[in-house]
Motif scaffolding. Structure first.
Motif, PDB file in Angstrom:
ATOM      1  N   ASP A 183       2.027   2.080   6.467  1.00 14.61           N
ATOM      2  CA  ASP A 183       2.230   0.680   6.169  1.00 14.61           C
ATOM      3  C   ASP A 183       2.186   0.470   4.637  1.00 14.61           C
ATOM      4  OD1 ASP A 183       2.384  -1.977   6.501  1.00 14.61           O
ATOM      5  OD2 ASP A 183       0.434  -2.391   7.127  1.00 14.61           O
ATOM      6  N   VAL A 184       3.605   0.293   4.276  1.00  8.04           N
ATOM      7  CA  VAL A 184       3.915   0.201   2.670  1.00  8.04           C
ATOM      8  C   VAL A 184       4.462  -1.174   2.533  1.00  8.04           C
ATOM      9  CG1 VAL A 184       5.229   0.954   0.771  1.00  8.04           C
ATOM     10  CG2 VAL A 184       4.530   2.638   2.809  1.00  8.04           C
ATOM     11  N   THR A 185       3.858  -1.839   1.249  1.00  8.26           N
ATOM     12  CA  THR A 185       4.215  -3.101   0.740  1.00  8.26           C
ATOM     13  C   THR A 185       4.649  -2.879  -0.476  1.00  8.26           C
ATOM     14  OG1 THR A 185       1.901  -3.761   0.650  1.00  8.26           O
ATOM     15  CG2 THR A 185       2.982  -4.396   2.783  1.00  8.26           C
ATOM     16  N   LEU A 186       5.327  -3.921  -1.236  1.00 11.55           N
ATOM     17  CA  LEU A 186       5.924  -4.048  -2.481  1.00 11.55           C
ATOM     18  C   LEU A 186       5.472  -5.461  -2.902  1.00 11.55           C
ATOM     19  CD1 LEU A 186       9.403  -2.337  -2.483  1.00 11.55           C
ATOM     20  CD2 LEU A 186       7.180  -1.341  -2.929  1.00 11.55           C
ATOM     21  N   THR A 187       5.038  -5.508  -4.259  1.00 14.10           N
ATOM     22  CA  THR A 187       4.852  -6.764  -4.617  1.00 14.10           C
ATOM     23  C   THR A 187       5.208  -6.648  -6.439  1.00 14.10           C
ATOM     24  OG1 THR A 187       2.433  -6.108  -5.831  1.00 14.10           O
ATOM     25  CG2 THR A 187       2.740  -7.317  -3.475  1.00 14.10           C
ATOM     26  N   LYS A 188       5.421  -7.759  -6.881  1.00 14.07           N
ATOM     27  CA  LYS A 188       5.869  -7.936  -8.332  1.00 14.07           C
ATOM     28  C   LYS A 188       4.981  -7.131  -9.321  1.00 14.07           C
ATOM     29  CE  LYS A 188       8.765 -12.117  -8.514  1.00 14.07           C
ATOM     30  NZ  LYS A 188       9.009 -13.307  -9.246  1.00 14.07           N
ATOM     31  N   SER A 189       5.486  -6.280 -10.265  1.00 15.02           N
ATOM     32  CA  SER A 189       4.693  -5.577 -11.185  1.00 15.02           C
ATOM     33  C   SER A 189       4.532  -6.496 -12.333  1.00 15.02           C
ATOM     34  CB  SER A 189       5.411  -4.400 -11.693  1.00 15.02           C
ATOM     35  OG  SER A 189       5.067  -3.909 -12.752  1.00 15.02           O
ATOM     36  N   SER A 190       3.812  -6.159 -13.368  1.00 18.14           N
ATOM     37  CA  SER A 190       3.602  -6.937 -14.429  1.00 18.14           C
ATOM     38  C   SER A 190       4.627  -6.767 -15.582  1.00 18.14           C
ATOM     39  CB  SER A 190       2.122  -6.989 -15.011  1.00 18.14           C
ATOM     40  OG  SER A 190       1.886  -5.552 -15.385  1.00 18.14           O
ATOM     41  N   THR A 191       5.235  -5.486 -15.115  1.00 12.02           N
ATOM     42  CA  THR A 191       6.471  -5.347 -16.057  1.00 12.02           C
ATOM     43  C   THR A 191       7.843  -5.562 -15.592  1.00 12.02           C
ATOM     44  OG1 THR A 191       4.951  -3.264 -16.556  1.00 12.02           O
ATOM     45  CG2 THR A 191       7.287  -3.132 -17.264  1.00 12.02           C
ATOM     46  N   ALA A 192       8.686  -6.082 -16.289  1.00  7.69           N
ATOM     47  CA  ALA A 192       9.987  -6.584 -15.838  1.00  7.69           C
ATOM     48  C   ALA A 192      10.669  -5.326 -15.574  1.00  7.69           C
ATOM     49  CB  ALA A 192      10.927  -7.090 -16.973  1.00  7.69           C
ATOM     50  N   GLY A 193      11.438  -5.568 -14.349  1.00  5.66           N
ATOM     51  CA  GLY A 193      12.182  -4.576 -13.728  1.00  5.66           C
ATOM     52  C   GLY A 193      11.516  -3.633 -12.911  1.00  5.66           C
ATOM     53  N   LYS A 194      10.431  -3.611 -12.663  1.00  6.03           N
ATOM     54  CA  LYS A 194       9.537  -2.841 -11.745  1.00  6.03           C
ATOM     55  C   LYS A 194       8.780  -3.329 -10.541  1.00  6.03           C
ATOM     56  CE  LYS A 194       8.525   0.658 -15.516  1.00  6.03           C
ATOM     57  NZ  LYS A 194       7.604   1.703 -16.118  1.00  6.03           N
ATOM     58  N   THR A 195       8.263  -2.609  -9.840  1.00  4.51           N
ATOM     59  CA  THR A 195       7.601  -3.048  -8.709  1.00  4.51           C
ATOM     60  C   THR A 195       6.323  -2.458  -8.295  1.00  4.51           C
ATOM     61  OG1 THR A 195       7.915  -3.702  -6.251  1.00  4.51           O
ATOM     62  CG2 THR A 195       8.748  -1.585  -6.654  1.00  4.51           C
ATOM     63  N   THR A 196       5.374  -2.789  -7.824  1.00  2.00           N
ATOM     64  CA  THR A 196       3.962  -2.389  -7.416  1.00  2.00           C
ATOM     65  C   THR A 196       3.911  -1.855  -6.117  1.00  2.00           C
ATOM     66  OG1 THR A 196       2.981  -3.500  -8.975  1.00  2.00           O
ATOM     67  CG2 THR A 196       1.618  -2.592  -7.381  1.00  2.00           C
ATOM     68  N   ILE A 197       3.591  -0.791  -5.759  1.00  4.39           N
ATOM     69  CA  ILE A 197       3.647  -0.378  -4.269  1.00  4.39           C
ATOM     70  C   ILE A 197       2.017  -0.161  -3.846  1.00  4.39           C
ATOM     71  CG2 ILE A 197       4.044   1.785  -2.917  1.00  4.39           C
ATOM     72  CD1 ILE A 197       6.178   2.866  -5.134  1.00  4.39           C
ATOM     73  N   SER A 198       2.149  -0.598  -2.613  1.00  5.14           N
ATOM     74  CA  SER A 198       0.464  -0.802  -2.223  1.00  5.14           C
ATOM     75  C   SER A 198       0.866   0.016  -0.736  1.00  5.14           C
ATOM     76  CB  SER A 198       0.117  -2.004  -1.912  1.00  5.14           C
ATOM     77  OG  SER A 198      -0.088  -2.736  -3.124  1.00  5.14           O
ATOM     78  N   VAL A 199      -0.337   0.784  -0.251  1.00  6.83           N
ATOM     79  CA  VAL A 199      -0.334   1.364   0.941  1.00  6.83           C
ATOM     80  C   VAL A 199      -1.721   1.179   1.760  1.00  6.83           C
ATOM     81  CG1 VAL A 199      -0.263   3.494   2.438  1.00  6.83           C
ATOM     82  CG2 VAL A 199       1.136   3.165   0.079  1.00  6.83           C
TER      83      VAL A 199
ATOM     84  N   VAL B 225      13.120  -0.280 -10.501  1.00  7.21           N
ATOM     85  CA  VAL B 225      13.868  -0.452  -9.181  1.00  7.21           C
ATOM     86  C   VAL B 225      15.107  -1.610  -9.329  1.00  7.21           C
ATOM     87  CG1 VAL B 225      11.865   0.309  -7.617  1.00  7.21           C
ATOM     88  CG2 VAL B 225      12.322  -2.040  -8.350  1.00  7.21           C
ATOM     89  N   SER B 226      15.911  -1.439  -8.225  1.00 10.12           N
ATOM     90  CA  SER B 226      16.944  -2.383  -8.355  1.00 10.12           C
ATOM     91  C   SER B 226      17.110  -2.733  -6.961  1.00 10.12           C
ATOM     92  CB  SER B 226      18.116  -1.655  -8.618  1.00 10.12           C
ATOM     93  OG  SER B 226      18.446  -1.408  -9.970  1.00 10.12           O
ATOM     94  N   VAL B 227      17.518  -3.864  -6.659  1.00  9.43           N
ATOM     95  CA  VAL B 227      17.673  -4.505  -5.409  1.00  9.43           C
ATOM     96  C   VAL B 227      18.420  -3.583  -4.426  1.00  9.43           C
ATOM     97  CG1 VAL B 227      18.623  -6.475  -3.768  1.00  9.43           C
ATOM     98  CG2 VAL B 227      17.450  -6.945  -6.126  1.00  9.43           C
ATOM     99  N   GLY B 228      17.882  -3.462  -3.096  1.00  6.07           N
ATOM    100  CA  GLY B 228      18.563  -2.517  -2.240  1.00  6.07           C
ATOM    101  C   GLY B 228      18.123  -0.984  -2.414  1.00  6.07           C
ATOM    102  N   ASP B 229      17.293  -0.627  -3.064  1.00 10.33           N
ATOM    103  CA  ASP B 229      16.592   0.921  -3.361  1.00 10.33           C
ATOM    104  C   ASP B 229      15.681   1.065  -2.164  1.00 10.33           C
ATOM    105  OD1 ASP B 229      17.903   1.553  -5.588  1.00 10.33           O
ATOM    106  OD2 ASP B 229      16.202   0.985  -6.939  1.00 10.33           O
ATOM    107  N   VAL B 230      15.825   2.042  -1.615  1.00  7.57           N
ATOM    108  CA  VAL B 230      14.730   2.356  -0.450  1.00  7.57           C
ATOM    109  C   VAL B 230      13.683   3.336  -0.994  1.00  7.57           C
ATOM    110  CG1 VAL B 230      14.247   3.765   1.381  1.00  7.57           C
ATOM    111  CG2 VAL B 230      16.290   2.328   1.231  1.00  7.57           C
ATOM    112  N   ILE B 231      12.499   3.058  -0.813  1.00  3.74           N
ATOM    113  CA  ILE B 231      11.098   3.567  -1.397  1.00  3.74           C
ATOM    114  C   ILE B 231      10.611   4.473  -0.476  1.00  3.74           C
ATOM    115  CG2 ILE B 231       9.092   3.535  -2.531  1.00  3.74           C
ATOM    116  CD1 ILE B 231       9.949   1.157  -3.980  1.00  3.74           C
ATOM    117  N   GLU B 232      10.669   5.993  -0.785  1.00  4.23           N
ATOM    118  CA  GLU B 232       9.635   6.405   0.419  1.00  4.23           C
ATOM    119  C   GLU B 232       8.321   6.862  -0.107  1.00  4.23           C
ATOM    120  OE1 GLU B 232      11.285  10.645   2.459  1.00  4.23           O
ATOM    121  OE2 GLU B 232      10.749  10.984   0.398  1.00  4.23           O
ATOM    122  N   VAL B 233       7.323   6.639   0.582  1.00  7.62           N
ATOM    123  CA  VAL B 233       5.919   6.808   0.091  1.00  7.62           C
ATOM    124  C   VAL B 233       5.331   7.804   1.153  1.00  7.62           C
ATOM    125  CG1 VAL B 233       3.815   5.890  -0.236  1.00  7.62           C
ATOM    126  CG2 VAL B 233       5.661   4.444  -0.724  1.00  7.62           C
ATOM    127  N   ALA B 234       4.806   9.082   0.799  1.00  6.89           N
ATOM    128  CA  ALA B 234       4.316  10.008   1.729  1.00  6.89           C
ATOM    129  C   ALA B 234       2.641   9.962   1.528  1.00  6.89           C
ATOM    130  CB  ALA B 234       4.916  11.269   1.320  1.00  6.89           C
TER     131      ALA B 234
END
Length: 357
Positions: free
Chosen positions: A277-293, A327-336
């Motif tokens: 169960d993977v979710t994304l939230t805004k990173s404190s750094t511009a242009g990045k995202t934070t991954i949570s599992v 990241v960019s809009v439309g990117d797919v992130i694979e988390v293992a």
């Protein structure tokens, strides 16, 4: 000469497209629709999204019928994949390459493009669809798992018009073959058989899909709810090479494409054991995202993987989720998830504008 060159471009590009469509497992019209407006080479297209149907009401001859408003909206899909073929043919000028060698190289180009498009398209489905986790699937409950998918799709008002599909992995298909409810391909209608279906069960046309993504069993859906956009940015041609290349030419061409899921509830992803169960939230750094599992394991990620992670794969090439990716809009992130540096589970998520810092 210029006219001849353009004629060959059109002919070669048409041949590659025809072969590409044949090679695709996730075929247009079967898994994806091509309903979009605009030119992919411009960088984005508009796709109609309609989650409700036209209202039908009673008509009174004296007063007519009240107008209703439609709910069709248009979603912008950014063209985020750009693939090219650029293979040298040594020893032949462009105008003297034998026809059989041209055919072989065009066939190979179509196969390579089809592999890339299928891989990216499936990753988009995995990230944009709805996960249906099943603890352990055996020959005794494989049919029950498909019935559960059918029920959820019907409740989501996915049309049951004979176009529901299921892309089944070889291991899962082997279990379905042992089910008495399985309908062999010989009993399907001619149109369905011509699409490449190998059977049906619980209202799904089955397509065997040689995929080994960790714990994945099948992707089920309807082509109305996922879109594929593709177009030649540079048509395929045989071009002479200069500079350090003497007496050589190259097969060259460039294709842009994108995929998108239009309604998550209409694309069902069956995992057994469960997916992450993977979710994304805004990173404190511009242009990045934070991954949570959800969970407490060891989790690592890749972005837009050329191949998806398989069970027991090593963690080489992965990055710990503590590192926020650009990241960019439309990117797919694979988390293992890894245990002793070996993959045991996987999850996918699509990057949207609202999760980028």
């Amino acid at each position: 000469m210029a006219t001849y060159t353009h004629t060959r471009q059109d002919r070669y590009s048409s041949l590659v497209l025809a072969k590409l469509r044949q090679e695709l497992v996730l075929k247009d019209g079967i898994v994806f629709n091509n309903d979009y407006e605009g030119s992919p080479t411009a960088g984005a297209v508009k796709v109609p999204v309609r989650d409700t149907e036209v209202v039908a009401g009673n008509y009174e001859p004296a007063t007519g019928i009240n107008l209703s408003s439609g709910s069709t909206t248009y979603k912008t899909i950014t063209i985020n994949r750009d693939k090219a073929v650029n293979e040298i043919i040594d020893g032949y000028e462009a105008d003297s390459v034998p026809d059989n060698l041209v055919a072989d190289r065009l066939d190979s180009a179509a196969f390579s493009l089809a592999e890339s498009i299928d891989t990216d398209g499936a990753s988009v489905l995995l990230a944009g669809g709805t996960k249906d986790n099943f603890s352990l699937i055996t020959k005794d409950n494989a049919y029950s798992a498909m019935v559960d998918l059918r029920t959820r799709m019907s409740k989501a008002k996915v049309p049951n018009d004979g176009r529901r599909y299921a892309l089944v992995t070889p291991d899962f298909f082997a279990l379905l073959l042992k089910s008495p409810e399985f309908i062999s391909s010989s009993n399907l209608g001619d149109a369905v058989k011509q699409s490449g279906a190998i059977g049906s069960i619980a209202g799904f046309n089955l397509y065997e899909w040689n995929d080994s993504t960790a714990n994945l069993r099948c992707i089920a859906g309807h082509p109305r709810f996922a879109t594929r956009v593709n177009e030649w940015k540079v048509p395929v041609s045989l071009n002479p090479l200069s500079n350090v290349y003497i007496g050589a030419s190259a097969v060259q061409g460039r294709m842009v494409y994108a995929h998108d899921v239009l309604r998550a509830a209409a694309i069902r992803i069956l995992f057994s054991p469960a997916a992450l169960d993977v979710t994304l939230t805004k990173s404190s750094t511009a242009g990045k995202t934070t991954i949570s599992v959800t969970g407490s394991g060891t989790y690592k990620y890749r972005i837009n993987p050329a191949t998806r992670v398989v069970y027991d794969q090593s963690d080489s090439g992965f990055t710990a989720i503590a590192t926020d990716p650009a990241v960019s809009v439309g990117d797919v992130i694979e988390v293992a998830e890894f245990s002793s540096s070996k993959a045991v589970a996987v999850g996918y998520v699509t990057v949207t504008a609202d999760v980028i810092g």
